[in-house]
Design an enzyme around this catalytic site. Structure first.
Site, PDB file in Angstrom:
ATOM      1  N   SER A 143       5.819  -2.096 -10.552  1.00 50.52           N
ATOM      2  CA  SER A 143       5.621  -3.552 -10.586  1.00 50.52           C
ATOM      3  C   SER A 143       6.679  -4.146 -11.502  1.00 50.52           C
ATOM      4  O   SER A 143       7.214  -3.455 -12.373  1.00 50.52           O
ATOM      5  CB  SER A 143       4.238  -3.867 -11.162  1.00 50.52           C
ATOM      6  OG  SER A 143       4.117  -5.247 -11.452  1.00 50.52           O
ATOM      7  N   TYR A 155      -2.229  -2.559 -17.625  1.00 52.58           N
ATOM      8  CA  TYR A 155      -1.652  -2.466 -16.278  1.00 52.58           C
ATOM      9  C   TYR A 155      -0.142  -2.253 -16.391  1.00 52.58           C
ATOM     10  O   TYR A 155       0.432  -1.361 -15.751  1.00 52.58           O
ATOM     11  CB  TYR A 155      -1.971  -3.751 -15.507  1.00 52.58           C
ATOM     12  CG  TYR A 155      -1.334  -3.832 -14.135  1.00 52.58           C
ATOM     13  CD1 TYR A 155      -1.877  -3.156 -13.048  1.00 52.58           C
ATOM     14  CD2 TYR A 155      -0.179  -4.598 -13.921  1.00 52.58           C
ATOM     15  CE1 TYR A 155      -1.293  -3.239 -11.786  1.00 52.58           C
ATOM     16  CE2 TYR A 155       0.407  -4.690 -12.662  1.00 52.58           C
ATOM     17  CZ  TYR A 155      -0.154  -3.997 -11.597  1.00 52.58           C
ATOM     18  OH  TYR A 155       0.434  -4.079 -10.360  1.00 52.58           O
TER      19      TYR A 155
HETATM   20  P1  NAI Z   1      -4.384  -4.140  -2.470  1.00 51.92           P
HETATM   21  O1  NAI Z   1      -5.639  -4.143  -3.276  1.00 51.92           O
HETATM   22  O2  NAI Z   1      -4.279  -5.056  -1.310  1.00 51.92           O
HETATM   23  O3  NAI Z   1      -4.058  -2.672  -1.981  1.00 51.92           O
HETATM   24  C1  NAI Z   1      -4.271  -1.578  -2.829  1.00 51.92           C
HETATM   25  C2  NAI Z   1      -4.462  -0.342  -2.000  1.00 51.92           C
HETATM   26  O4  NAI Z   1      -4.682   0.743  -2.895  1.00 51.92           O
HETATM   27  C3  NAI Z   1      -5.672  -0.418  -1.084  1.00 51.92           C
HETATM   28  O5  NAI Z   1      -5.358   0.168   0.155  1.00 51.92           O
HETATM   29  C4  NAI Z   1      -6.714   0.414  -1.802  1.00 51.92           C
HETATM   30  O6  NAI Z   1      -7.638   1.032  -0.913  1.00 51.92           O
HETATM   31  C5  NAI Z   1      -5.833   1.440  -2.482  1.00 51.92           C
HETATM   32  N1  NAI Z   1      -6.509   2.073  -3.617  1.00 51.92           N
HETATM   33  C6  NAI Z   1      -6.960   1.522  -4.758  1.00 51.92           C
HETATM   34  N2  NAI Z   1      -7.560   2.462  -5.518  1.00 51.92           N
HETATM   35  C7  NAI Z   1      -7.473   3.617  -4.837  1.00 51.92           C
HETATM   36  C8  NAI Z   1      -7.907   4.936  -5.076  1.00 51.92           C
HETATM   37  N3  NAI Z   1      -8.574   5.286  -6.175  1.00 51.92           N
HETATM   38  N4  NAI Z   1      -7.640   5.863  -4.138  1.00 51.92           N
HETATM   39  C9  NAI Z   1      -6.983   5.541  -3.016  1.00 51.92           C
HETATM   40  N5  NAI Z   1      -6.558   4.321  -2.712  1.00 51.92           N
HETATM   41  C10 NAI Z   1      -6.821   3.369  -3.617  1.00 51.92           C
HETATM   42  O7  NAI Z   1      -3.230  -4.432  -3.519  1.00 51.92           O
HETATM   43  P2  NAI Z   1      -1.621  -4.493  -3.409  1.00 51.92           P
HETATM   44  O8  NAI Z   1      -1.218  -5.685  -4.140  1.00 51.92           O
HETATM   45  O9  NAI Z   1      -1.173  -4.301  -2.042  1.00 51.92           O
HETATM   46  O10 NAI Z   1      -1.250  -3.237  -4.319  1.00 51.92           O
HETATM   47  C11 NAI Z   1      -0.427  -2.167  -3.896  1.00 51.92           C
HETATM   48  C12 NAI Z   1       0.414  -1.705  -5.070  1.00 51.92           C
HETATM   49  O11 NAI Z   1       1.320  -2.752  -5.426  1.00 51.92           O
HETATM   50  C13 NAI Z   1      -0.396  -1.418  -6.338  1.00 51.92           C
HETATM   51  O12 NAI Z   1       0.127  -0.245  -6.930  1.00 51.92           O
HETATM   52  C14 NAI Z   1      -0.126  -2.633  -7.214  1.00 51.92           C
HETATM   53  O13 NAI Z   1      -0.261  -2.349  -8.573  1.00 51.92           O
HETATM   54  C15 NAI Z   1       1.284  -2.955  -6.825  1.00 51.92           C
HETATM   55  N6  NAI Z   1       1.739  -4.314  -7.100  1.00 51.92           N
HETATM   56  C16 NAI Z   1       1.183  -5.389  -6.462  1.00 51.92           C
HETATM   57  C17 NAI Z   1       1.672  -6.655  -6.684  1.00 51.92           C
HETATM   58  C18 NAI Z   1       1.099  -7.853  -5.992  1.00 51.92           C
HETATM   59  O14 NAI Z   1       1.440  -8.984  -6.346  1.00 51.92           O
HETATM   60  N7  NAI Z   1       0.265  -7.710  -4.997  1.00 51.92           N
HETATM   61  C19 NAI Z   1       2.788  -6.903  -7.612  1.00 51.92           C
HETATM   62  C20 NAI Z   1       3.285  -5.706  -8.236  1.00 51.92           C
HETATM   63  C21 NAI Z   1       2.787  -4.474  -7.967  1.00 51.92           C
END
Ligand code: NAI
Length: 302
Positions: A143, A155
């Site tokens: 991130s 985080y």
């Molecule tokens: P999201 O909540 O839409 O997707 C997260 C995904 O991770 C989901 O598919 C969920 O099932 C999975 N997940 C969470 N905990 C889990 C576990 N214990 N085991 C297996 N799968 C698990 O969120 P997003 O935003 O798409 O996040 C994806 C990545 O991007 C994360 O690592 C987040 O930290 C990172 N990120 C997101 C940003 C944003 O603005 N959305 C900005 C910077 C980084």
């Protein structure tokens, strides 16, 4: 990895948000893709989006904190497709708040998913990519918070860890023709803010209040990047073998200020040449040599 067609990719957290965008971009480029998620409804939603786009994808339910389950997922992927070429460690949770308000369980949940989950993916999948000898790629979703840790301390700590791990892994895997990218997005539309409401029971109490419904509603209308665009940019970074995949230039000045603050903290005194000669392997690496740097990705790769 310029030629991605036919390559096999596993995308953790590919059922939602950024991971779904990455999986869609990969599938559109002719890759064979497996996504994992924690929630059946997100997996179903993703399968429907892929089907509507006429794209194939396989999906598994997986908790990345379960090392054995990640190992089984790697085994199954290899058995199903005969190989695995690309791993995207994207699953993550966005548990945020003041450092001093966090409970021990908040520390555990963040470290288990955002750091150890990435480790489980690496340990299970990378030996399989190495074994076929045809190279591949690992993307670790960190991130901008890892490069500019000004809010959400815990985080940001996990994301800084993922960036450091990715850089060291890139150096280790380069001789195998396996590229590694630390993907550091800014805000992207996803389910990240609401997902903290589904905290596994074993992590107990949180010190953080859940984001109010009005906040979640407002986030949906913010001018964030779409997950589809985020995914295309990651694919572009994989093709270019970018060490850092950065997508939000609005963070450039802040990151520059942070690095200049870091540089200014070095003592203004001559280098101790004898000490320097004893530790060259600690003080620099050709991975950062100017001639190894990719040119800035200039336009939206669409
Ligand atoms: P999201 O909540 O839409 O997707 C997260 C995904 O991770 C989901 O598919 C969920 O099932 C999975 N997940 C969470 N905990 C889990 C576990 N214990 N085991 C297996 N799968 C698990 O969120 P997003 O935003 O798409 O996040 C994806 C990545 O991007 C994360 O690592 C987040 O930290 C990172 N990120 C997101 C940003 C944003 O603005 N959305 C900005 C910077 C980084």
């Amino acid at each position: 990895m310029e030629d991605v067609e036919g390559r096999v990719a596993f995308v953790t957290g590919g059922s939602s948000g950024i991971g779904r965008g990455i999986a869609l971009a990969f599938a559109r480029a002719g890759m064979r893709v497996v996504i994992s998620g924690r929630r059946q409804e997100h997996v179903d939603e993703s399968l429907a989006e892929f089907a509507a786009a006429g794209l194939d994808v396989e999906a598994v339910l997986l908790d990345v904190t379960d090392r054995d389950a990640v190992e089984r997922a790697a085994e199954d992927t290899e058995r199903r497709f005969g190989r695995v070429d690309v791993l995207v460690n994207n699953a993550g949770i966005g548990l945020t708040g003041p450092i001093m308000a966090a409970t021990p369980a908040d520390w555990d949940w963040l470290l288990d998913v955002n750091v150890k989950g990435v480790g489980h993916g690496i340990c299970a999948f990378v030996p399989r990519i190495q074994a076929h000898g045809e190279g591949g790629h690992v993307v670790n979703t960190a991130s901008m918070a890892g490069l500019l840790p000004i809010v959400a301390g815990l985080y940001s700590m996990t994301k800084a860890a993922v960036i450091a791990l990715s850089e060291a892994l890139a150096i280790e895997l380069a001789p195998d023709g396996i590229g590694v990218s630390a993907y550091c997005p800014g805000p992207v539309h996803s389910n990240i803010a609401g997902a903290v409401a589904r905290r596994p029971e074993r992590y107990g109490e949180s010190g953080y209040a859940l984001p109010p419904a009005a906040f979640l509603e407002r986030a949906r209308t913010q001018p964030y990047m779409s997950y589809a665009e985020a995914g295309e940019r990651v694919l572009h970074g994989v093709r270019r073998n970018d060490l850092f995949i950065l997508t939000h230039p609005e963070f450039r000045d802040g990151v520059r200020d942070r690095f200049e603050t870091t540089l200014a903290a070095f003592p203004d005194e001559p280098v101790d040449e004898v000490r320097a000669a004893a530790i060259p392997f600690l003080t620099s690496h050709t991975a950062y040599a100017p001639e190894k740097r990719n040119p800035s990705p200039r336009s939206t790769p669409r």
